[in-house]
Enzyme design. Structure first.
Site, PDB file in Angstrom:
ATOM      1  N   ASP A 254       2.605   2.559   9.245  1.00 39.50           N
ATOM      2  CA  ASP A 254       1.158   2.339   9.821  1.00 39.50           C
ATOM      3  C   ASP A 254       0.700   3.096  11.207  1.00 39.50           C
ATOM      4  OD1 ASP A 254      -1.509   1.486  10.885  1.00 39.50           O
ATOM      5  OD2 ASP A 254      -0.289  -0.456  11.277  1.00 39.50           O
TER       6      ASP A 254
HETATM    7  C1  BGC Z   1      -4.122   0.741  11.409  1.00 39.01           C
HETATM    8  C2  BGC Z   1      -4.043   0.218   9.627  1.00 39.01           C
HETATM    9  C3  BGC Z   1      -4.755   1.675   9.300  1.00 39.01           C
HETATM   10  C4  BGC Z   1      -4.587   2.910  10.167  1.00 39.01           C
HETATM   11  C5  BGC Z   1      -5.155   4.372   9.409  1.00 39.01           C
HETATM   12  C6  BGC Z   1      -4.125   1.765  11.756  1.00 39.01           C
HETATM   13  O1  BGC Z   1      -3.956   2.227  13.261  1.00 39.01           O
HETATM   14  O2  BGC Z   1      -3.307  -1.088  11.909  1.00 39.01           O
HETATM   15  O3  BGC Z   1      -4.680  -0.799   8.984  1.00 39.01           O
HETATM   16  O4  BGC Z   1      -4.851   1.479   8.048  1.00 39.01           O
HETATM   17  O5  BGC Z   1      -4.768   2.765  11.102  1.00 39.01           O
HETATM   18  O6  BGC Z   1      -6.071   4.660   9.682  1.00 39.01           O
END
Ligand code: BGC
Length: 717
Positions: A254
């Site tokens: 993530d």
């Molecule tokens: C989120 C993800 C997301 C990523 C990219 C993160 O903060 O938890 O679900 O895909 O950001 O935007």
């Protein structure tokens, strides 16, 4: 003869596929041999906020990703300060995950995925960062709206179609967040402790189903699990995901979830994305944990290059799978009417009719002269809310607009805002007085309220209910809506309460004097039209809750039995396997609305339950459903299993199958399903294995977890 031909075809398929796999693996190895260490390392960390580097001289493209679960994200800035070149980025805004799951229709999951895949391909994205399938462990989680259910079986069924739909369009899906991102509070640091049984029975099955369905990539979650960050957690990633499940694709972190270079290298994190640093302008991506440091470590002989090769190999597999190396990706389509109609269909099947006394619904536009539509959510557009999943909707039909479209000037529609939804807003007597005045003059009141969706990705505050990075502070109706509803109830008995939001809200004050309640979720760009179709009976509702709505927050299993949000360092899932209805039904805690609940404008009768034992502890379950009402409708028949006596405690019921059937008035259909041995097993964490204990099992069949119409006992051995 037919069988022999089928077997021969199957064998041929296996041989051709494995020959292709061997050929691709050879190409991958040849490419890896040609790459420098620096080129390899470039591929395993972000080079912008949403891509990793390619190797131009070898024809390896950048790997481009986009959020999110219910629509292709707008063009996010490359490094959060420089926007990508302007492009057409207002797309189809599909209903959110919880609404999709409320359809209990895996075929729609597939249609949903197709739209997403096709639009991502059109926008030249290689990976779409969805579906999000974390378990809805507690009603306050700010991201429950993005996820699907509290039940691992329902998730496992819905996720397969979604993934196949996306990937058949030539785009990789990325199932997220592996695992235990069940709260946003302290998500970047909290350490989750849960039993092996809860892990195996509740938190893993959706991800396992995704891997079995062939998902190409997976995203790790922010939190820690048993003391190690999930994104580089040896047990979760090396042992389970890549070991037991033999997942062959890359595990993507993530954004900012990597905390340690050596652990990321050794514990199976293949791509490091984001990082808090990426929020800053002029970010130097080579300073990521999987950046320059890795080059130095390999050169110093402290890390084997083979470990880096393995990461690159996994990324190249995705590139070959979708013809990215050859630059022959599928074209895709954008904002087509067909895509919008899928958004409409999902919303129509996902919106749930929770209560309908004295048949207030459906409304009849030929007998009603005036409607007062009250509430800020009737006009609030939601697509851009929620955090990373936000979608710049090509258009979005609000509930008020949908109602107006439907009545087409044949009924007088008046609107009053009723409440304000800015931070800290409480009951506003002036707005209430205006709303009451309209309500008292109207034939029917449609109140549209509930939660709001935080608007702005970069402005997280406690007004942003149903948004990333924040949980709801409590389950209470915000902005003084209880006062408003009470005043409206006094002014007009014919009131429909429409609740927008990503999950349960405390309705104990408003429910008793409200004749009809509709759960409208965040239903996408066609949400307003779908809602109107349901309110006026053009569409017969068939959505069912994929999550329990407890009466009070204190009744929720994570709060009652477990811990939430933990002590700042750890959160212990003492609720164990008793999540949602598994808790409510076993501990006899009556919810406001039960898992699987959802009404229709017709009635269904269940009959003739028959259980037939087949070999290998397979049980054939058959029963009939009849539409005994006056209109056509669809019912979700749910099959639950209860073990009568077991060595370890088991829930009162566990969902093991379901089927959605459409029936004309008076029509009867026979449903026949097979419960395989695994439907009766549980994970015995004293023995560290799945067990099927001999003895009696009750099979319960009905239209909701609290509405079981038929049940029979079967004995297994
Ligand atoms: C989120 C993800 C997301 C990523 C990219 C993160 O903060 O938890 O679900 O895909 O950001 O935007």
């Amino acid at each position: 003869m037919k069988r022999i031909i089928l077997f021969a075809l199957f064998l041929q398929f296996i041989l051709v596929t494995s020959a292709q796999t061997i050929a691709t693996e050879k190409k991958i190895e040849a490419l890896i041999k040609k790459m420098t260490l620096e080129e390899k390392v470039g591929m395993i960390h972000g080079n912008t906020a949403f891509s990793t580097a390619g190797v131009k001289r070898l024809g390896i493209p950048e790997l481009i990703m986009s959020d999110g679960p219910h629509g292709v994200n707008y063009e996010r800035p490359l490094d959060w300060s420089t926007p990508r070149p302007p492009s057409l980025d207002s797309g189809t805004y599909l209903p959110v995950g919880i609404c999709l799951a409320s359809t209990w229709n895996p075929a729609l999951g597939y249609e949903f995925g197709k739209v997403l895949g096709s639009e991502a391909a059109f926008r030249k994205k290689h990976i779409i960062l969805g579906p999000g399938i974390n378990i809805m462990r507690n009603p306050l989680n700010g991201r429950n709206f993005e996820y699907q259910s509290e039940d691992p079986y329902l998730i496992s069924k819905m996720v397969v179609g979604y993934i196949k739909g996306v990937q058949e369009q030539g785009v990789a899906a990325c199932v997220k967040h592996f695992i235990a991102n069940n709260q946003e509070v302290q998500r970047n640091s909290i350490n989750v402790e849960m039993s092996e049984r809860a892990l195996r029975e509740i938190y893993l099955p959706g991800f396992k189903a995704a891997v079995e369905a062939g998902v190409s990539t997976i995203m790790g979650s922010y939190s820690q699990f048993r003391g190690e960050y999930c994104t580089h957690n040896d047990y979760l990633v090396n042992k389970i995901l890549k070991g037991e499940w033999k997942f062959k694709g890359p595990m993507i972190s993530d954004w900012g979830a990597v905390h340690n270079t050596m652990q990321a290298i050794e514990n199976g994190c293949d791509i490091e994305m984001g990082s808090e640093l990426a929020m800053l302008p002029n970010i130097n991506y080579s300073k990521f944990f999987l950046g320059d440091t890795v080059v130095s470590l390999v050169k110093a002989g402290r890390v084997k290059e083979a470990l880096i090769d393995e990461k690159v190999r996994r990324i190249l597999r995705v590139m070959y799978q979708y013809n990215m190396i050859e630059g022959k990706m599928r074209a895709g389509q954008y904002n087509t009417r067909a895509h919008q109609l899928t958004a409409l269909k999902v919303a129509e099947e996902g919106i749930v009719l929770l209560k309908n006394e004295q048949d207030l619904l459906p409304l009849n536009k030929s007998t009603i002269k005036s409607i007062a539509v009250i509430g800020n959510n009737a006009i609030r557009l939601q697509g851009f809310g929620g955090g990373s999943s936000q979608v710049k909707a090509f258009y979005e039909i609000s509930p008020l607009q949908g109602i107006k479209n439907f009545v087409n000037n044949e009924v007088k529609i008046d609107f009053a805002q009723g409440y304000e939804d800015h931070k800290g807003a409480t009951a506003n007597t002036e707005l209430i007085a205006q709303a009451v005045s309209l309500a008292s003059k109207a034939d029917v009141v449609i109140f549209v309220g509930g939660w709001t969706h935080g608007y702005d990705y970069n402005k997280w505050d406690d007004n942003a209910f149903d948004a990333e990075n924040v949980d709801k502070p409590n389950m209470d109706m915000p902005f003084g809506q209880n006062e408003l509803i009470t005043a409206l109830q006094k002014a007009n008995k014919n009131m429909v309460v429409v609740l927008v939001g990503g999950g349960a809200i405390d309705m104990t004050q408003c429910e008793p004097n409200t004749k009809a309640i509709v759960q409208a979720w965040y239903a996408g760009m066609e949400g307003g039209n779908a809602l109107a179709n349901i309110l006026f009976g053009k569409t017969n509702p068939s959505g069912k809750l994929p999550v329990t709505f407890p009466k009070k927050l204190a009744d929720a299993s994570a709060i009652k039995l477990g811990e939430y949000p933990g002590n700042g360092i750890n959160v212990v899932y003492k609720d164990d396997i008793f999540v949602g209805y598994r808790y409510h039904d076993t501990y006899n805690v009556k919810p406001q609305f039960a898992f699987g609940h959802g009404l229709s404008y017709t009635q269904f009768q269940y009959d003739k339950l028959q259980l037939t034992k087949l070999s290998g502890n397979v049980v054939q379950v058959s029963f009939t459903i009849t539409n005994t009402g006056k209109v056509a409708g669809a019912e979700v028949a749910q099959v639950y299993v209860k073990q009568i006596k077991s060595a370890l405690p088991r829930p009162d019921k566990e969902l093991k199958d379901f089927q959605k059937v459409t029936l004309q008035p008076g029509e009867t259909k026979k449903i026949a399903i097979e419960l395989k041995a695994d439907a009766f097993q549980y994970y015995n964490d004293k023995l560290y294995k799945w067990v099927l204990e001999k003895g009696k099992f009750e099979i319960k069949v009905g239209g909701a977890s609290d509405h079981i119409s038929l049940s029979e006992i079967v004995e297994l051995y």
